[in-house]
Design a protein around this motif. Structure first.
Motif, PDB file in Angstrom:
ATOM      1  N   GLY A 438      53.978  48.119  40.376  1.00  0.00           N
ATOM      2  CA  GLY A 438      53.469  49.545  40.668  1.00  0.00           C
ATOM      3  C   GLY A 438      52.584  50.091  39.309  1.00  0.00           C
ATOM      4  N   ASP A 439      51.490  50.698  39.461  1.00  0.00           N
ATOM      5  CA  ASP A 439      50.664  51.389  38.476  1.00  0.00           C
ATOM      6  C   ASP A 439      51.271  52.741  38.306  1.00  0.00           C
ATOM      7  N   ARG A 440      51.755  53.065  37.323  1.00  0.00           N
ATOM      8  CA  ARG A 440      52.359  54.389  37.103  1.00  0.00           C
ATOM      9  C   ARG A 440      51.538  55.540  36.712  1.00  0.00           C
ATOM     10  N   ALA A 441      50.317  55.065  36.322  1.00  0.00           N
ATOM     11  CA  ALA A 441      49.047  56.222  36.036  1.00  0.00           C
ATOM     12  C   ALA A 441      48.597  56.517  37.376  1.00  0.00           C
ATOM     13  N   GLU A 442      48.026  55.427  38.370  1.00  0.00           N
ATOM     14  CA  GLU A 442      47.294  55.822  39.529  1.00  0.00           C
ATOM     15  C   GLU A 442      48.087  55.987  40.702  1.00  0.00           C
ATOM     16  N   GLY A 443      49.566  55.744  40.574  1.00  0.00           N
ATOM     17  CA  GLY A 443      50.383  55.907  41.796  1.00  0.00           C
ATOM     18  C   GLY A 443      50.000  55.054  42.895  1.00  0.00           C
ATOM     19  N   THR A 444      49.579  53.631  42.582  1.00  0.00           N
ATOM     20  CA  THR A 444      49.275  52.746  43.488  1.00  0.00           C
ATOM     21  C   THR A 444      50.097  51.458  43.222  1.00  0.00           C
ATOM     22  N   THR A 445      49.936  50.547  44.247  1.00  0.00           N
ATOM     23  CA  THR A 445      50.698  49.176  43.816  1.00  0.00           C
ATOM     24  C   THR A 445      49.857  47.837  44.170  1.00  0.00           C
ATOM     25  N   THR A 446      50.073  46.767  43.519  1.00  0.00           N
ATOM     26  CA  THR A 446      49.455  45.822  44.128  1.00  0.00           C
ATOM     27  C   THR A 446      50.404  44.777  44.562  1.00  0.00           C
ATOM     28  N   LEU A 447      50.157  43.701  45.379  1.00  0.00           N
ATOM     29  CA  LEU A 447      51.034  42.568  45.396  1.00  0.00           C
ATOM     30  C   LEU A 447      50.285  41.385  44.574  1.00  0.00           C
ATOM     31  N   ASP A 448      50.877  40.941  43.576  1.00  0.00           N
ATOM     32  CA  ASP A 448      50.356  40.007  42.754  1.00  0.00           C
ATOM     33  C   ASP A 448      50.773  38.583  42.956  1.00  0.00           C
ATOM     34  N   VAL A 449      49.869  37.825  43.086  1.00  0.00           N
ATOM     35  CA  VAL A 449      49.963  36.443  43.347  1.00  0.00           C
ATOM     36  C   VAL A 449      49.680  35.494  42.130  1.00  0.00           C
ATOM     37  N   LEU A 450      50.901  35.107  41.450  1.00  0.00           N
ATOM     38  CA  LEU A 450      50.521  34.356  40.348  1.00  0.00           C
ATOM     39  C   LEU A 450      50.543  32.761  40.413  1.00  0.00           C
ATOM     40  N   PRO A 451      50.017  32.223  39.936  1.00  0.00           N
ATOM     41  CA  PRO A 451      50.079  30.643  40.135  1.00  0.00           C
ATOM     42  C   PRO A 451      51.475  30.132  39.267  1.00  0.00           C
ATOM     43  N   ALA A 452      52.324  29.430  40.005  1.00  0.00           N
ATOM     44  CA  ALA A 452      53.634  29.065  39.334  1.00  0.00           C
ATOM     45  C   ALA A 452      53.201  28.064  38.205  1.00  0.00           C
ATOM     46  N   GLU A 453      52.279  27.064  38.319  1.00  0.00           N
ATOM     47  CA  GLU A 453      51.943  26.243  37.125  1.00  0.00           C
ATOM     48  C   GLU A 453      51.689  26.893  35.993  1.00  0.00           C
ATOM     49  N   ASP A 454      50.919  27.990  35.745  1.00  0.00           N
ATOM     50  CA  ASP A 454      50.885  28.854  34.579  1.00  0.00           C
ATOM     51  C   ASP A 454      50.706  30.311  35.034  1.00  0.00           C
ATOM     52  N   PRO A 455      51.747  31.042  35.047  1.00  0.00           N
ATOM     53  CA  PRO A 455      51.725  32.493  35.520  1.00  0.00           C
ATOM     54  C   PRO A 455      50.986  33.201  34.330  1.00  0.00           C
ATOM     55  N   THR A 456      50.989  32.870  33.089  1.00  0.00           N
ATOM     56  CA  THR A 456      50.380  33.560  32.105  1.00  0.00           C
ATOM     57  C   THR A 456      48.821  33.483  32.435  1.00  0.00           C
ATOM     58  N   ALA A 457      48.309  32.926  33.323  1.00  0.00           N
ATOM     59  CA  ALA A 457      46.752  32.616  33.542  1.00  0.00           C
ATOM     60  C   ALA A 457      46.296  34.027  34.264  1.00  0.00           C
ATOM     61  N   GLY A 458      47.313  34.802  34.884  1.00  0.00           N
ATOM     62  CA  GLY A 458      46.908  35.807  35.721  1.00  0.00           C
ATOM     63  C   GLY A 458      46.952  35.697  36.921  1.00  0.00           C
ATOM     64  N   ALA A 459      46.943  36.615  37.862  1.00  0.00           N
ATOM     65  CA  ALA A 459      46.885  36.624  39.285  1.00  0.00           C
ATOM     66  C   ALA A 459      45.624  35.681  39.983  1.00  0.00           C
ATOM     67  N   VAL A 460      46.041  35.066  40.818  1.00  0.00           N
ATOM     68  CA  VAL A 460      44.902  34.393  41.608  1.00  0.00           C
ATOM     69  C   VAL A 460      44.466  35.357  42.700  1.00  0.00           C
ATOM     70  N   ALA A 461      45.297  36.285  42.984  1.00  0.00           N
ATOM     71  CA  ALA A 461      45.048  37.343  44.054  1.00  0.00           C
ATOM     72  C   ALA A 461      45.459  38.481  43.880  1.00  0.00           C
ATOM     73  N   GLN A 462      45.201  39.827  43.981  1.00  0.00           N
ATOM     74  CA  GLN A 462      45.918  40.993  44.179  1.00  0.00           C
ATOM     75  C   GLN A 462      45.618  41.798  45.564  1.00  0.00           C
ATOM     76  N   VAL A 463      46.703  41.999  46.224  1.00  0.00           N
ATOM     77  CA  VAL A 463      46.429  42.637  47.243  1.00  0.00           C
ATOM     78  C   VAL A 463      46.661  44.208  46.917  1.00  0.00           C
ATOM     79  N   HIS A 464      45.689  45.128  47.309  1.00  0.00           N
ATOM     80  CA  HIS A 464      45.664  46.638  46.874  1.00  0.00           C
ATOM     81  C   HIS A 464      46.263  47.518  47.806  1.00  0.00           C
ATOM     82  N   LEU A 465      47.459  48.249  47.360  1.00  0.00           N
ATOM     83  CA  LEU A 465      47.748  49.168  48.347  1.00  0.00           C
ATOM     84  C   LEU A 465      47.379  50.572  47.744  1.00  0.00           C
ATOM     85  N   PRO A 466      46.896  51.341  48.589  1.00  0.00           N
ATOM     86  CA  PRO A 466      46.673  52.748  48.020  1.00  0.00           C
ATOM     87  C   PRO A 466      47.913  53.967  47.925  1.00  0.00           C
ATOM     88  N   VAL A 467      49.055  53.055  47.871  1.00  0.00           N
ATOM     89  CA  VAL A 467      50.108  53.960  48.066  1.00  0.00           C
ATOM     90  C   VAL A 467      51.188  53.454  47.128  1.00  0.00           C
TER      91      VAL A 467
END
Length: 481
Positions: A438-467
């Motif tokens: 959740g993004d507390r400032a925007e009031g939105t949410t993403t489904l983050d997909v992180l690579p298990a090999e190196d999750p610190t590399a950042g999301a390979v994809a984000q699904v954006h929810l306007p809720v």
């Protein structure tokens, strides 16, 4: 001039505000925006359950664990996010407030708010909770089908945390109900039958809240800890939740064979504490023929001692407990208790294919901690790497555990992370971590997909929810291949 009464502020409750605040409607969103590239192997539904009160509640007595259930879900297929849905699980109360007929199915013991987890079982989707309520079957698009006793095989309620044995596929669980004191109920479900095939009552000295259990390759582990049923707190008007810390109860862990009988349980005392969630467990034979059971658990120093609204006593951290059964099958020596990490954490997970087996990786949400308080809305992620070390040997800690913090970004509050392997035979780090953030400032949410090999590399994809998806409890990936 008559004196006037002093002005008082209305009561507040952190679990009704901010990132926890309930949403007011059910929505359906299609063709969701995606940044990055969704792996085509992700063909299924990511589902997550949690409290979302419908109608007014009293903030002075509201407890986070008692809110009406709402399941959130996303359907992923062919590199696309086809839909997002959120649906209240229809208890009788929810159906009445929505002006609907009650969902079919027999209820148990006045309990029917299944707000804690959501699982797949033999092609069915079930919302589940502890303390006496039965599972609630949901349709593919999260509509409520029925409250279910699994074909008459489940005489009482169920639990929020069954454990699937990867060797057999059987689902082991410990349940409890306030009206059945002095016993915990052990059930085994065969997913091919969708029914309970083994059920026994395990005697305990009181009426404890038993939130979770563990399995190893050959044993079930029971956590009998000092949070017990107490109606006095409800009668006093301080909380609607009737379980509190009990200094007099004691703390112990029981070990019994999978599919075993009550008389086979062997008990080990531990220092008083509370465990909502173990990370994993495993067993091994040592040289003299003894059986060593190793438990990695998130240990809270106490629970519901001072806060009547939710789990705000800490800090909780990752501990390793080693229990030994001698060659004669009896307890051998005290439990060896060692803290592995001092980060305040919760919602630990491992690769479910390694439940009850040695696993190299585990992960959890890191919570912000101020004194004894835990800030669930200011959390991050940590991954533990046991480095392929001697996970079943006698060493307590010899540098075999490292922890890596995974940054989420300012103002972003992640929920529990679920691992999805690239394929059935993929390695523990060949796949993805899925988590709602959740993004507390925007009031939105993403489904983050992180690579298990190196999750610190950042999301390979984000699904954006306007809720906004409120902070909740547990969920799972349910493949549809």
């Amino acid at each position: 001039m008559a004196a006037s009464a002093p002005e008082t502020s209305p009561p507040t409750n952190r679990y009704l505000e901010g990132a926890y605040a309930p949403v007011a409607e059910e929505v359906t969103l299609t063709d969701l925006r995606v940044t990055g590239t969704l792996p085509p192997e992700l063909d299924g539904r990511y589902l997550r359950n949690g409290p979302n009160p419908l109608g007014p509640v009293d903030p002075a007595t509201y407890h986070w664990f008692l809110g009406d259930a709402m399941v959130h879900g996303l359907r992923l297929r062919d590199g696309r996010a086809e839909w997002y849905r959120n649906r209240w699980v229809r208890s009788t109360k929810v159906s009445e407030l929505l002006g609907e007929a009650a969902a079919p199915g027999d209820r148990h013991g006045g309990m029917e708010t299944a707000n804690t987890n959501v699982i797949g079982l033999g092609g069915r989707t079930l919302a589940i909770v502890e303390a006496g309520a039965r599972p609630v079957e949901l349709g593919d698009r999260l509509d409520t089908i029925a409250h279910t006793d699994l074909g008459g095989s489940l005489p009482h309620g169920y639990t929020a945390h069954p454990k699937v044995d990867p060797g057999t596929g059987l689902r082991h669980a410990i349940g409890y109900h306030w009206a059945r004191p002095n016993v915990l109920e052990y059930t085994v479900i065969d997913p091919t039958q969708g029914a309970v095939i083994h059920r026994v009552d395990v005697p305990v000295p009181g009426n404890p809240m038993c939130h979770d259990c563990s399995i190893t390759e050959g044993h079930l582990v029971i956590y009998d800890l000092p949070v017990t049923f107490n109606l006095d707190v409800v009668a006093a008007g301080t909380s609607s939740f009737p379980y509190v810390w009990d200094d007099a109860y004691g703390a112990r862990v029981g070990v019994m064979p999978l599919g075993g009988q009550p008389e086979e349980v062997r008990w080990f005392e531990v220092d008083p504490c509370y465990v909502f969630h173990p990370m994993n467990a495993r067993e091994s034979r040592v040289a003299d023929g003894s059986l060593e059971v190793t438990l990695d658990v998130v240990r809270h120093p106490s629970m519901f001692r001072t806060d009547p609204h939710g789990p705000d006593e800490g800090p909780s951290s990752l501990w390793r407990w080693r229990l030994r059964l001698g060659p004669d099958g009896e307890p051998s020596g005290p439990v060896r208790e060692t803290r592995l990490d001092d980060r305040p954490i919760e919602f630990p997970r491992v690769d479910e294919r390694l439940a009850g087996r040695p696993a190299r990786f585990g992960w959890a949400n890191v919570l912000s901690s101020g004194g004894d308080n835990l800030a669930w809305e200011d959390s991050g992620l940590v991954r533990y790497d046991f480095l392929g070390g001697d996970l079943s040997g006698p060493n307590e800690r010899t540098g075999a555990v490292t922890a890596t913090d995974v940054p989420m970004g300012a103002g972003r509050a992640p929920g529990e992370a679920v691992f999805v392997p690239r394929s059935d035979g993929a390695a523990e780090d060949d796949g993805w971590y899925l988590m709602l953030v959740g993004d507390r400032a925007e009031g939105t949410t993403t489904l983050d997909v992180l690579p298990a090999e190196d999750p610190t590399a950042g999301a390979v994809a984000q699904v954006h929810l306007p809720v906004r998806v409120p902070l909740g409890f547990h969920g799972n990936w349910i493949p549809l291949r």
